[in-house]
Design an enzyme around this catalytic site. Structure first.
Site, mmCIF file in Angstrom:
data_model
loop_
_atom_site.group_PDB
_atom_site.id
_atom_site.type_symbol
_atom_site.label_atom_id
_atom_site.label_comp_id
_atom_site.label_asym_id
_atom_site.label_seq_id
_atom_site.Cartn_x
_atom_site.Cartn_y
_atom_site.Cartn_z
ATOM 1 N N ARG A 159 0.837 -1.190 0.000
ATOM 2 C CA ARG A 159 0.000 0.000 0.000
ATOM 3 C C ARG A 159 0.878 1.247 0.000
ATOM 4 O O ARG A 159 1.833 1.339 0.769
ATOM 5 C CB ARG A 159 -0.929 0.008 1.220
ATOM 6 N N GLU A 206 -6.763 -0.623 14.872
ATOM 7 C CA GLU A 206 -7.429 -1.628 14.041
ATOM 8 C C GLU A 206 -6.487 -2.787 13.708
ATOM 9 O O GLU A 206 -5.385 -2.586 13.210
ATOM 10 C CB GLU A 206 -7.925 -1.004 12.736
ATOM 11 N N ARG A 219 0.782 -6.254 11.396
ATOM 12 C CA ARG A 219 0.455 -5.244 12.400
ATOM 13 C C ARG A 219 0.144 -5.856 13.771
ATOM 14 O O ARG A 219 0.277 -5.189 14.801
ATOM 15 C CB ARG A 219 -0.722 -4.390 11.923
ATOM 16 N N SER A 237 -10.628 -6.356 9.967
ATOM 17 C CA SER A 237 -11.788 -5.719 9.365
ATOM 18 C C SER A 237 -12.522 -6.783 8.564
ATOM 19 O O SER A 237 -11.893 -7.549 7.838
ATOM 20 C CB SER A 237 -11.344 -4.574 8.450
ATOM 21 N N ARG A 243 1.976 1.631 10.185
ATOM 22 C CA ARG A 243 1.484 1.994 8.854
ATOM 23 C C ARG A 243 2.664 1.925 7.883
ATOM 24 O O ARG A 243 3.503 2.829 7.835
ATOM 25 C CB ARG A 243 0.885 3.408 8.884
#
Length: 420
Positions: free
Chosen positions: A257, A344, A383, A347, A272
Site C-alpha cells: 500500500r 485496528e 500489524r 476488518s 502503517r
C-alpha cells in the site's frame, strides 16, 4: 456495481445510500437518463433493422422499377442502421461507465456519519497495568526483532526488516491464523500479488482510493493491498455451486500500500507501512445468507484475538467510512498501551453482490443465474506484532508469548532482550 433494475425501481434507496456515505446523489439521475437513452437508442436500432429485413424480403418479388427504388431505400436504411447501432453502442458504454460510479448500498442498521461516528459493539479483555510503557519499536529493537533504520536504508521510509524472533513471531501469528481458518473449513491459498486491471477494478479498489495502489506500468498490473483482490477474481466469469454452503478461502499474501495521504501519521515503527503480510478470509455465499456469514467471519476474527490474549473492542463502522464495495463493515481494534488508544487489527466486510456482479461470479437457480455475495475478513497481519509486543511486555523489556503461539516458537514462553 449495483443491480440496474434496483436503480430503476427504487432510486430513492440508492440516493439515500449515497447520501449516507457522503457521496453524490446526482449519479442516480445520470444513470436513469443514460438507461433511458440506451433503451430508446436500442429500440430505434431494432426498428430500423426490422425494416431493413422486411425490405430485403420484398426485393426478389419486386418489378424492375420497384426493385431499383427498394434497393435505393435499402442503401439508405443500411446507413441508418449502422448509425443507430453505433448510437446504441455509445449509449450502452455510457451506461456501463456510470453504473460503476455508485458505491454499494449501505445495509439497514449501519451507523450514519463519518470516520468518528462508529458504534462500539463490545469491549473484551483487560488492558494491561504497566508502570513503564515501552512502545512496540523500542521493544522490538531490544529483542532485535524490528529494524526500521536498515529498512529505510534499503527501501525508503515505511519499510523495515523483521529479524530473529521478529520474523518468527510474524510467521507464528500468520501460521496460527491459517491453522484457524483451515480448522473452520477454509481452503488455504497462496495468492498472486500482481493482478490485472479488470480484477482490481472489479473488486472496487480503483475508485476513491486508487492512489493507494502500486501499479507496474510496464506490465499493466497492480500490486494487491490484500489477497481479497485475487480471491475475488478466482471465480471471475464462472458459475459456482453453493448447494453445499459457502465457498471459503483463506489467502496468504504479501500486501502493498502506498499509504497516500497519510504523511506524518503512525510513521514510527511498523503500524502503517508499505509492505506487510496478511491472512485474509474470503467467502462466496448466497445473498440471503450473507449477514449470517458476516457474523461468522467476525466470530473467527474474535477467536484469533482471544487466542492472542489481547484486549480489544468491536466497532460497527459508519456509512461514510465504508469502502465502496462494503455494505457493512465491522472492525476489531486492539488496545495500544503506548498511545492509549485502540488500533485496528481486523476488518470484515459484507460486499453483498457488488463485487460478484462486476466480476461475473454467479450461481445457478431454478429461474436462471444470479450474482452471489462476497465477504472478506482479516485473520492475521504483520500489524498484530504491534499489539502483541506492547500488551505482553514485561518490566525488563521481555515479551510474553501467548500460549496459542508457543508451539510455533519452539515452546518459548518469553522473548528476551538481546544484550548489546
Amino acid at each position: 456495481m449495483l443491480d440496474l433494475r434496483l436503480i430503476r425501481e427504487n432510486p430513492d434507496r440508492v440516493r439515500a445510500s449515497q447520501r449516507a456515505r457522503g457521496e453524490s446523489e446526482a449519479v442516480v439521475d445520470d444513470i436513469l437518463a443514460a438507461d433511458e437513452s440506451r433503451r430508446s437508442s436500442l429500440a430505434e436500432f431494432e426498428r430500423l433493422r426490422a425494416e431493413q429485413k422486411s425490405l430485403g424480403k420484398l426485393i426478389p418479388k419486386a418489378s424492375p422499377e420497384e426493385k431499383q427504388e427498394l434497393l435505393a431505400r435499402t442503401r439508405d436504411l443500411a446507413a441508418a442502421v449502422k448509425s443507430a447501432e453505433a448510437a446504441a453502442g455509445e449509449a450502452q458504454a455510457r451506461l456501463d461507465e456510470l453504473a460503476r460510479v455508485p458505491s454499494n448500498i449501505v445495509l439497514d442498521g449501519v451507523p450514519a456519519g463519518g470516520e468518528a461516528d462508529y458504534v462500539v459493539l463490545r469491549e473484551m479483555g483487560e488492558k494491561p497495568a504497566l508502570e513503564r510503557v515501552r512502545d512496540h519499536l523500542e521493544l522490538g529493537e531490544g529483542l532485535r526483532a524490528i529494524d526500521t533504520e536498515r529498512g529505510a536504508k534499503v527501501s525508503g521510509s515505511r519499510f523495515y526488516f523483521l529479524t530473529g524472533v521478529g520474523a518468527q513471531l510474524e510467521l507464528a501469528v500468520l501460521n496460527h491464523g491459517m491453522a484457524t481458518a483451515a480448522a473452520a473449513g477454509f481452503t488455504p491459498v497462496i495468492t498472486p500479488t500482481l493482478v490485472r486491471p479488470e480484477i482490481m477494478q472489479g473488486t472496487g479498489f480503483l475508485g476513491a482510493h486508487a492512489d493507494e495502489i502500486y501499479r507496474v506500468d510496464a506490465d499493466d498490473l497492480y500490486l494487491v493491498g490484500t489477497s481479497e483482490v485475487a480471491l475475488a477474481g478466482y471465480h471471475a466469469d464462472e458459475i459456482i455451486d453453493l448447494d453445499g454452503g459457502p465457498l471459503r478461502y483463506a489467502g496468504w499474501s504479501a500486501c502493498y500500500r502506498r499509504e497516500a495521504g497519510s504523511y506524518g501519521k503512525d510513521t514510527r515503527g511498523i503500524i502503517r507501512v508499505h509492505q506487510f503480510h496478511k491472512v485474509e478470509m474470503f467467502s462466496y455465499c448466497r445473498e440471503e445468507d450473507a449477514a449470517d456469514e458476516h457474523a461468522r467471519l467476525l466470530g473467527w476474527e474474535e477467536q484469533m484475538l482471544g487466542d492472542m490474549e489481547l484486549p480489544y473492542r468491536v466497532i460497527d463502522v459508519a456509512a461514510g467510512d465504508l469502502g465502496s464495495s462494503a455494505a457493512r463493515k465491522f472492525d476489531c481494534e486492539a488496545w495500544l498501551p503506548s498511545q492509549e488508544r485502540y488500533l485496528e487489527l481486523t476488518s470484515t466486510s459484507n460486499c453483498t453482490t457488488f463485487q460478484a456482479r462486476r466480476l461475473g461470479v454467479r450461481e445457478r437457480t431454478e429461474t436462471g443465474t444470479r450474482p452471489v455475495a462476497t465477504l472478506n475478513g482479516t485473520l492475521a497481519t504483520t500489524r498484530w506484532l504491534v499489539a502483541l509486543l506492547e500488551n505482553h511486555q514485561q518490566p525488563d523489556g521481555s515479551v510474553y508469548v501467548p500460549k496459542a503461539l508457543q508451539p510455533f516458537l519452539g515452546g518459548r514462553e518469553l522473548l528476551e532482550p538481546v544484550a548489546t
